[in-house]
Every structure is written in structure tokens, then in C-alpha cells.
Design an enzyme around this catalytic site. Structure first.
Site, PDB file in Angstrom:
ATOM      1  N   GLY A   1     -27.852 -95.918  38.814  1.00 27.49           N
ATOM      2  CA  GLY A   1     -27.222 -96.151  40.116  1.00 27.49           C
ATOM      3  C   GLY A   1     -27.721 -95.170  41.159  1.00 27.49           C
ATOM      4  O   GLY A   1     -28.590 -94.336  40.888  1.00 27.49           O
ATOM      5  N   TYR A   2     -27.173 -95.288  42.351  1.00 29.06           N
ATOM      6  CA  TYR A   2     -27.669 -94.453  43.432  1.00 29.06           C
ATOM      7  C   TYR A   2     -27.220 -92.998  43.274  1.00 29.06           C
ATOM      8  O   TYR A   2     -27.981 -92.075  43.565  1.00 29.06           O
ATOM      9  CB  TYR A   2     -27.233 -95.007  44.786  1.00 29.06           C
ATOM     10  CG  TYR A   2     -27.903 -96.317  45.121  1.00 29.06           C
ATOM     11  CD1 TYR A   2     -29.188 -96.612  44.671  1.00 29.06           C
ATOM     12  CD2 TYR A   2     -27.264 -97.285  45.896  1.00 29.06           C
ATOM     13  CE1 TYR A   2     -29.812 -97.812  44.983  1.00 29.06           C
ATOM     14  CE2 TYR A   2     -27.883 -98.482  46.221  1.00 29.06           C
ATOM     15  CZ  TYR A   2     -29.150 -98.744  45.758  1.00 29.06           C
ATOM     16  OH  TYR A   2     -29.762 -99.930  46.067  1.00 29.06           O
TER      17      TYR A   2
ATOM     18  N   CYS B   1     -16.941 -89.451  48.960  1.00 29.10           N
ATOM     19  CA  CYS B   1     -17.843 -89.043  50.040  1.00 29.10           C
ATOM     20  C   CYS B   1     -17.110 -88.896  51.367  1.00 29.10           C
ATOM     21  O   CYS B   1     -17.216 -87.856  52.032  1.00 29.10           O
ATOM     22  CB  CYS B   1     -19.008 -90.019  50.168  1.00 29.10           C
ATOM     23  SG  CYS B   1     -18.529 -91.758  50.307  1.00 29.10           S
TER      24      CYS B   1
ATOM     25  N   ASN C   1     -23.718 -89.044  52.018  1.00 27.87           N
ATOM     26  CA  ASN C   1     -22.758 -89.443  50.983  1.00 27.87           C
ATOM     27  C   ASN C   1     -23.304 -89.281  49.568  1.00 27.87           C
ATOM     28  O   ASN C   1     -22.549 -89.089  48.618  1.00 27.87           O
ATOM     29  CB  ASN C   1     -22.311 -90.889  51.190  1.00 27.87           C
ATOM     30  CG  ASN C   1     -23.468 -91.853  51.302  1.00 27.87           C
ATOM     31  OD1 ASN C   1     -24.338 -91.674  52.158  1.00 27.87           O
ATOM     32  ND2 ASN C   1     -23.508 -92.849  50.457  1.00 27.87           N
TER      33      ASN C   1
END
Lengths: 339, 339, 339, 339
Positions: free
Chosen positions: B11-12, B147, B306
């Protein structure tokens, strides 16, 4: 009033057809199909149409009889169900790639599957009034060219047909994300697609075959996805025939396009918009065509909105010609600046 | 060298942990898991890591023993498998929402499901060195805040804890698309997400509860998705306590943040960057905090990336504190201008 | 046909007036002035107008007599030359801020200079048909509200005038770069302005005063520049009067807007476009208004294209009302999706 | 520690030099000049440097003696003041175009003015370690190539020098807005530059001459401005020599680049990032190079961040080589994904 139905109306091309046809004075949108969204309001997925229509998607099985049927379905579905669609309307306007290529062998090479209705390939007229206006007047089946192909054909075809260029055409095409449709694959996510210069087809893009067929020239094309939703720009590098200079190129374009309602020749010496720029064409049916001559070479530039002139707008324009209506009807929006 | 494993590394947030830890002088990335991509190279999905690592994803079942385990899994998965993860490493750094809220009732209200390990909620320390540095030094379980919550907490908490504000905090949060993760839903397509100002949570966003818990103030928060990949900005409207003026607000921030390595107070009279701007923080671990006083009200502004300070960078910073390493280690990238 | 002249036609509002009026069936664009570009073709600076007009800018000194004069000049120029402009046309439509505020003291506070024609302030009618349709029918002087003010007024005014809200209105406004005009200052460079969330007016933006005047409520407004060329969105936080619930809010909007041609109430339970989204309004004259109720508070959201409904389109709509023409004339473009 | 000064430090290249050198362990930034901003803090114009430096711009007249002088001044200023600059430091690193071309006639043809120090052209070494590493070790004057030229040279030069290609190279270059610098001209306004595909140089861009000089091949180049702040991508169409196939091309690149710290060969069969993509290179010093072979033709693709590898980063890399420091020093940032 002609009664029109749009098959595949939940996609981006389908939505653009809805926008244009809902504002068209000679057309009534009688049906819009979606298998997945049948029973839902059309403006739920196309929010720009709020207050303009109360239309609800119907499943394709519920189609009956119309004057015009627009096929905005996935590639390969038009040819598979052609006989069925032909029973539903006298006039078919196909926006898939299925009937763009005349030669089934070329089709198979570029689309990866054999054509399922090769004997019907010849029954479609290219939906490009600039080159096929007369044929369109009597056509009952129209095949709208691809978005990048339309831009490149309009940039190259006049010079090709008039014999001003020779050799291979090298096309550098740039395209926005709406051309990828509504299917949610990871590469089309905003986080991945934002800011890209994605060379997704270094060679052999499908539209290459269309451009070659329409111009009679050998063509090699590279396609790059860019950070725009709408918009196509093609840079076509050509070699000029002996004795052809800038003046001859300009005269050729003017000969072909002076009276065209939707092609503008844009080739200025200076300014930020000296050559065709797709950003100012968003929403409009114009294809801007320009050029720069460099000795015996020329760079030919075409730009358009892939969902309008390169899709739904081209389809409506072709319908207008076929029906004998004023060609600009429903297509008057000029584009915006700045935007 | 500490051996670290990243659970959920495709994932990011997982990718950002990889980027930071591969460059961290005290850490060896020993494992990166992905159920879907097990056996594939890590740089196939995180192309910025090409030439930096030959790491291959392993399935989570193949995890063994590590010094630190980073949990970058979907929400609700950390709490469900906590006992299992706790056996794999002495130090757990959780980046999900599962252990951010101390009160299981509040958790259920905001996450829509009962907490599956409510007795473990108290075992996690908030991964926010600015407010919990001392607690982090002895922590074996760290929960990294959300975030938008991180930005808002850093903007509001100093004034709250020092008693400079009263009443409800109204938070207007803006966030880029990377916060939505890698799942390919239609709303995250580039064509839909490009250019948006999408008010996707007019009230009741989950981070609201975190901000309220951390500041002790009632909070209402609106979240808007904007056309950026990275970046969070929060505008927090507060009411100042009697006698509190601009000078007092500035002094409060300076008291709390002068020695902080990753918080900068940005509140100038003029200039394009007079207040915190997330665009210049892309890739950096800074959270910029600024303010404007208007009589008895103030606008408090926080901005960060974020995926860094609001995610992977915050996690690494908390780990640095926990391990007794210099807090800036592996987090030195300052951000870019222009960008 | 009415003969119209546009003073200040090289700017972005001027260009948008040209686009709309060139397509307006009851208007002939008789003159477009530009001091700097006099003698140049209009489509040289507004490339979207190519092939639509051969108009050439004239210097303002060459203006003579017209039916309508649109003033798209810099702020403070309308009031300084009002007597002159009034001699050139019976109907003046002013798009500057000069005659928007009724009280010269408020004007001075927000614009930083004394008003130079305070006795003329009362001679202008607000160019907002939704609230001033009857007054506009007999008006010879129309003052078009500011772009953010228009969005906020249309979101707040129905609830204010019907007594459904109390206390202060807190407005969070986001705006694209075209609102900054064509002057080339460094902060407006693409490299600086791309990707921003620039809180350029934390308090006291000029439009604050307009919203307060139009709604009768105290207003505080924050303005943020975002990475869009066109588009305004306002988030207005209000407190509901006792006993007012979601149903009452919805009913109020419907009461005011059901028959409005250019205001749509957009407040759905789900979907990416559940609340007003400016991106789908680009080029259109719609102002979408929506809301979310949260106990005794509500978030009111307005969105529009700042150059159309928030500028040139609002001006044309007001002219249509004044002239007794169908209100939608020349303003039918519905906006695009995706875009 | 080497003492460095940056002449022209308020521009975008100057700011990037500051970012890199402030983080460079062997360099002390001793001076940063700006005529316009002398006396102002450096972080006022480069806000990403807040908290990293208290440096204040000095006027160029106040420069004294340094170990290295970086010239980030406008084109034509380096050659005009070369003698002066040469007195200030033993090592000059020039980032203008003044000393990139060896032949003064070619310079004049591409820059439109005669070279003012033609006898000094031979005293500069090209700041491209990949092709000039050995020469750089003893160089006192380094000329950093242009951003698009660097990308194209790194893509084409290995094949050219190894004799794998013949004929003319056709370069299609795309570039972000930061390459246009900080001067506020209307065409660089966000409203005009956002979303563009601006073919601003159909032929004859200055970098064309550099590429030709470095590769020994005839080159024609088209440059298009795109909607990005940072980022350059070049598509170079070449003809392969007899018998050269994909394997030979790949082997050639590997031969030249396997040990290069900042060039990666990116040429995969599939994936969104199969060919070089500038978006993931933002902030990094990598130049990614890839290719696709199509019979006897090949498409060579290069990508980089124009302010880093195509400017300030290339300059620092060349300095590292010259000073005998590890080549990666100060240049370790790998780039981001997603971004």
C-alpha cells in the site's frame, strides 16, 4: 424529432452523448441503457445533467424501436450483436472500434481477436464529415473514428490526399484519462495517474491502423497518457514532397478546411496558443489543426476533446449530416479560456 | 541495526515506510509482506525504489521474528490479529486506526463496529513525540495518529493544553488522494478525482474523535478531498479565552515547538507562503503550524504530507524516540520548492 | 437586437462576456475595449473565440453609444468614471466591486480607499435575479456580486431571510486562479500556484462584507486559493434556530429555488457528487447549493464557476431579466462530466 | 569543508542548489546572491528551507573568495562576466547555456547573439559524469548541460557512441513550468499554463544543438510545455544500424550504465511504470532511461527532474566527482511514489 437511444449510456462517451442529445433541438432521447445501473437515474452518474433530465437507465433488453441507435458499448460488443442492434433502428451510429477498419486481418492484428462479422465491415461509413460528407448523407451505418485517430487524420489527410507528403508518418499522441473509461483499474487511480507522462503504447496503438487506412500512408504512433481528463493532441512528423513549402501546406489546409464548421487552422508565428492546444477545446466540437515547416519536414499538430469531436460530438455531427440537419446543431459550445 | 518488517507493504503507507527505512542508517528492512503480490519484487509496485532494493514481497504467513513490526494493514485488521503480531516483535508500530481511540464506545461510534480487543486499548502509546515523547521512550506498542488528526492536533493541542482556547473547535480538513489507498473504486479514478473539491465528510469524520481526545476539546470536522496526491491542510477555528491575544498565541506555539525537530511555526504578515502550505512539504516530515488572530477568534492552520509526518514518517520518528536514536534519523528530506 | 459594448474585454471576465454574448441571440457585440491591445484581434488573446468573431479591440476613447455597457474594468475604475459611462448607454452592468456595498463606510473598510461616488451607491440594483428579480426588471444600473459572495449568498440567504439561522456565519471559501486576473505577479506563476492550498485571506476578505449585507447576518470568511483555473466552492457553517431540522432546511431551499433556472439543490445521502462540486460546473451558469445538518448546526455548501455564474454569466442573466428576455438565453451550457 | 557561493540564488535553480548544498556534508554555503532581494532571508523566497538556514541574500558585489562558485544566473551573463567570476573561486560550475556549445557559430545560431568569450569555450568540461567523469576530475570549469539535453543525451549517447544507431534523431521533449524560471510573464500564469500541451518550440530549441554535439548525430527536437512544475521526459526516435536488435540495445545500456549511480535502465514489458516516468523522479537525481524496439526503429525514453539531475543535482554530482568525494553525496533522495 428523431427518437434516439444510447446503448451503454453510463460510460463517459455515453454521458457525453446524453449531454449533447438532451440539448439537440431535433432529437428526443428515448432510452439510455445500462446493465449495471438499470433503474437508477441518469443524473446520478452524470451529475452535470441534474435538472436537465429525469431519465432513468433501462436494461438493454428493454430496448424497442428508435430512429437512431448510438452504440457506446465496449469494444467487440458492437460486432457481436450487430444483427440485434440493426433490428432496433434504421440508423446505427457505432462508437466502438469494431467497424473502423475495413480489413479483417488488420483488425485482428490490432485488436487481438478475429472479427466476428467481417462481411459487415463494408456496410459502415466513416463518421468523419470532413472526408466522408457525401457518403454520410445516405448512410444507415456510421462508424465514428477513434479519438486520437480523428485528430491525426484531420491533421495528415489533406496533405496526404493532395500528394504533399511522402514516406512514413510518425505520430506522437497525448491523451487524457477519460479515454480509459470508467473501469476502476489501479493504473487509473488519481494517485497513480495524476501528473503522469505515461508512454503506454510505444508502438502499435490501435489508432495507428485507422490513421494509416484513412491517409494511405504508413504510420507509426506512440501514445502517452497525460494529466488531463479530456483532451487529445497529436504531433505528426512528415516529410514534404519535392517543392512543397510552408505556403503550399497552408494553402492545402485552407482548401480543405475553410468551409468546415469544426476544423480551424491554427498556425501562428507567436503567442501561447500559436499551435493547437487541447485545453481550450474542452467541451467543444472543434478540431484545431496546425503546422510548422522545417525545410523538407513538417510537424502537423491536431487537437480536440476526445469525448466530443473525438467521440460523442463527432457522432452527433455525422448524424446531423445524415439527417440533413444543419451540421452545427447541438454542437455550438465554443470552448473556454482560461480553463 | 534493528531488523524491521512491514506488514502490508504494497500500500501507499507501506511503500513510504519502505522508502524511509531503506534509507535509515539504524534499520535493516528484513521483510515486507503482501498477500496479493507475494513473490513479486517490491520495486514493481513502488517504482521509486528501483536500484535501491532487491526485496521481494513475502506472504504474511512467512513472517518470523523482528525487532520492530510496522502494521500498515487495513483498518480493523490490527485489532483482530494483535496477539499474533505481538509474538513476532517486541516493538509494534501500528498505523491503522484500531488503537488510536482510548474509549471503545467512541471507537464503535466512529468505526461502526465494536472493538475486538478493548482491553488492549490502553497498551498503546500515541506515536506523536511532540505530545508523548517521554511515554514513547519506554513504549512497546505505538499507535500512530491519523493524517488529518496529526495536523489538527499539532495546531490545536498547545493552545488547548495551555488553556488559551475555549468552546468547540471547528476543523476544515483538506486531503489528497493518496489517503484513499490503492483500492480501485470509481470515485478514485483520475477522471472523477481530478480537480475535485469533494466534501466527502461534512461531519463526523473519524479523525474528529482523535482530535477531540488529544486536545480535550469538543471538535466538529469537515473533510474535503482535493486535487493533490499528497498533502493535508487543516483550518481550525477556535475561540480565544479572555485576554488571549496574538502575542500570547505566538508565545504558546514557540514554547511548545521551538525545540521540536519537525514542527515549524509559520505565521507571517505577507507572502504566498505566509501560512502553512502542504505543497512544499511533499516528501518531508515537517508539520507546519500557523495562525491568524481575529479579535477573540483565531484560525489555526496545520499542514503536512499525509504519507510522511501523517503516516510513515511519524511512525519512524516515534521509533527513533523509542529506540533512543537521534530523532531526525532517516527523515532529513526538507521538501521542495517549487513543486 | 441590443447593441452591447464590453469595457475591459481583454481580461478573463471580459473574455467570458465575449463568449456568452457572441452566442446570445438578442445581442450584438458592438465594441470590445482594451487600452493595451487596441487594434489587435480579440481572438488573439481569447483563443477559444477563433472562427467565431473578427472583432478587434478598440481603445476606450472610441466608445460611442450602446444599449448596454458591461464594465469589466479593474476595481475602483467604475466609480471613478461613472458619469462618463452613464452617457454611453442606458443600461450599465458593472462587474467591479465598486457598487456592491451600499454603505460607503463599509466600502472604505474593505477596499482601503474612500468611495468616490457615494451618492450613486443607491442607484445600482444587485445583479442577482434569485433575490432581486423584480427590482432588476426596471433597473438601469446593475452591480453584479463577487464570485465567492454569489455562492455564499445563494447558500445562506434563503435560510437567513426565512429566519432559520442565527448567530454568525463562518464561511470557508476556495477559489481558482482565474479570479486573480491576467496580471503577471510571481505568486500567480504556474510553478508557485500549482498544487496550492493558499490561505491568502484568513479573515476580512472583501466578499465577507457582501455576504453580510445580502443576508443580514454577521459573517467571517476565510479564502483559500486552490489548484484550479475556474471554480468557487464555499462551506458556510451556521447555527439553526430552535426547532429547525433537516426537513425544514430542505423545504426552505425548495421554496426559494424550485423554479430558479440556475440554482440546483444538491444534497444527497451518498455518491461522489452528493454535495456541490465546482468541477462539473465549469463553463455553466449553475450555482449548486447543498447542505448537511448536524444537530443544531448546518453546513451549507455553494459551488459555481467564478467566471460564469460568479461573473459574466450572472451579468448576462441579470441583463436577460432586465430586458424581458427568457432568463436562460445564451446560458444553456450545462457543464461537463468527467472533466 | 569547501566554501561555496551561489550566484543567482533567488531563482529556481539557485533555490535547488541551496537545498542540496545545505544538506551536503562536505560543503558550507558561504554566500547566496540576489540583486533584487539582497538583505532578505533566503527562506522568504524558498519556503522549503525554513528552519534549515538563517542565510540572507547578499548583492553580487559583496562576493569575495570561495572554493566553488555556482553560476545560476540568466543566460548570457556567465560569458559576460567570466573573468570576474574566475577571480572569485578556483572552481566554477556554470548552469547557464553560455559554455555548453563548443562552436561559437552554433552558439550564435541557437542563442541569437555572438558569443562574447569564444576563446574560453574550450576551457569548460561538460558537467555530465556519465560521459566525462575522467575529465571532470581535473576540471576547474564545469558547464552543466541543459535539462532536456541531459535526458536526451543520456538516452541516445550510449547507442550513438557504440555505433548502434544511424541517421537523424527526432526528439520529442516535454517539460514542466519550473524550467521557465521566476519571471512573471502572462504565458506562465497558472490560469494560462495549467493543463497545457503547449508546443512552444516545434523546431530549433537550443537544447537540440547540445544533443547533437554530445552524440555526434543530427538532431531535430520539438518541445512541449506540460502541466507539471518539475519534470522532463524525452522521446527520441532513432533508426537502428543493420543487425541491431532489442538485445543489443539493452546490452549497450547495461554496459554504460550498470555502475552509474544516477542512471537506471527502465524498460519493462508491462506495468504503469514500464518506461521512464518523470513524476516519480521529483526531487531525485536519477535519470531513468528506457527503450522500445520496433523492427529497425527504436524509441528511446529519458526522464528526470529538470531542477535536480537536469540542473542543480547534476552540478552537485559533477562537483562531487571533481572534488574526489563520493559521487552520491548530498544526492540520496530517491523520489516518491505515489506523488
Amino acid at each position: 424529432m428523431s427518437r434516439a437511444a444510447i446503448v451503454g449510456a453510463s460510460g463517459y462517451i455515453g454521458g457525453e452523448l446524453l449531454r449533447l442529445l438532451l440539448g439537440h433541438p431535433e432529437v428526443e432521447v428515448a432510452a439510455a441503457t445500462s446493465t449495471r445501473l438499470a433503474g437508477k437515474r441518469v443524473d446520478g452518474v452524470h451529475p452535470n445533467l441534474r435538472s436537465l433530465t429525469d431519465l432513468v437507465f433501462i436494461p438493454p433488453e428493454r430496448l424497442d424501436q428508435y430512429d437512431v441507435l448510438f452504440l457506446a458499448v465496449p469494444h467487440k460488443e458492437s460486432m457481436g450483436r450487430l444483427a440485434h442492434y440493426a433490428q432496433l433502428a434504421k440508423l446505427l451510429v457505432d462508437l466502438t472500434g469494431d467497424f473502423r477498419l475495413a480489413d479483417p486481418e488488420v483488425f485482428e492484428r490490432y485488436y487481438g481477436v478475429p472479427h466476428s462479422a467481417p462481411d459487415q465491415l463494408g456496410t459502415f461509413v466513416r463518421g468523419l464529415p470532413e472526408s466522408h460528407r457525401e457518403e454520410l448523407r445516405g448512410a444507415d451505418r456510421i462508424s465514428v473514428p477513434g479519438c486520437m485517430a480523428t485528430a491525426a487524420i484531420l491533421a495528415v489527410w489533406p496533405l496526404a490526399v493532395d500528394g504533399l507528403i511522402t514516406g512514413e508518418v510518425s505520430v506522437d499522441a497525448r491523451t487524457g484519462s477519460s479515454g480509459s473509461g470508467t473501469s476502476a483499474v489501479q493504473g487509473n487511480l488519481h494517485a497513480e495517474r495524476s501528473g503522469v507522462l505515461r508512454v503506454y503504447a510505444p508502438y502499435g496503438h490501435r489508432h495507428e491502423a485507422e490513421i494509416s487506412q484513412a491517409t494511405g500512408m504508413p504510420v507509426r504512433m506512440t501514445a502517452t497518457g497525460i494529466d488531463a481528463v479530456r483532451g487529445v493532441q497529436v504531433l505528426c512528423r512528415v516529410r514534404l514532397a519535392d517543392g512543397v513549402d510552408e505556403r503550399a501546406v497552408r494553402a492545402c489546409y485552407q482548401r480543405h478546411y475553410t468551409d468546415e464548421p469544426f476544423v480551424r487552422v491554427v498556425a501562428q508565428r507567436r503567442g501561447h496558443y500559436r499551435l493547437p492546444e487541447p485545453k481550450i477545446l474542452v467541451g467543444s466540437n472543434f478540431c484545431d489543426v496546425g503546422f510548422a515547416v522545417d525545410g523538407s519536414r513538417a510537424l502537423l499538430v491536431g487537437a480536440l476533446d476526445n469525448l466530443v469531436k473525438g467521440g460523442a460530438g463527432g457522432a452527433v455531427q455525422a448524424m446531423n449530416v445524415r439527417q440533413g440537419w444543419p451540421e452545427r446543431l447541438g454542437l455550438e459550445f465554443p470552448g473556454l479560456h482560461p480553463v
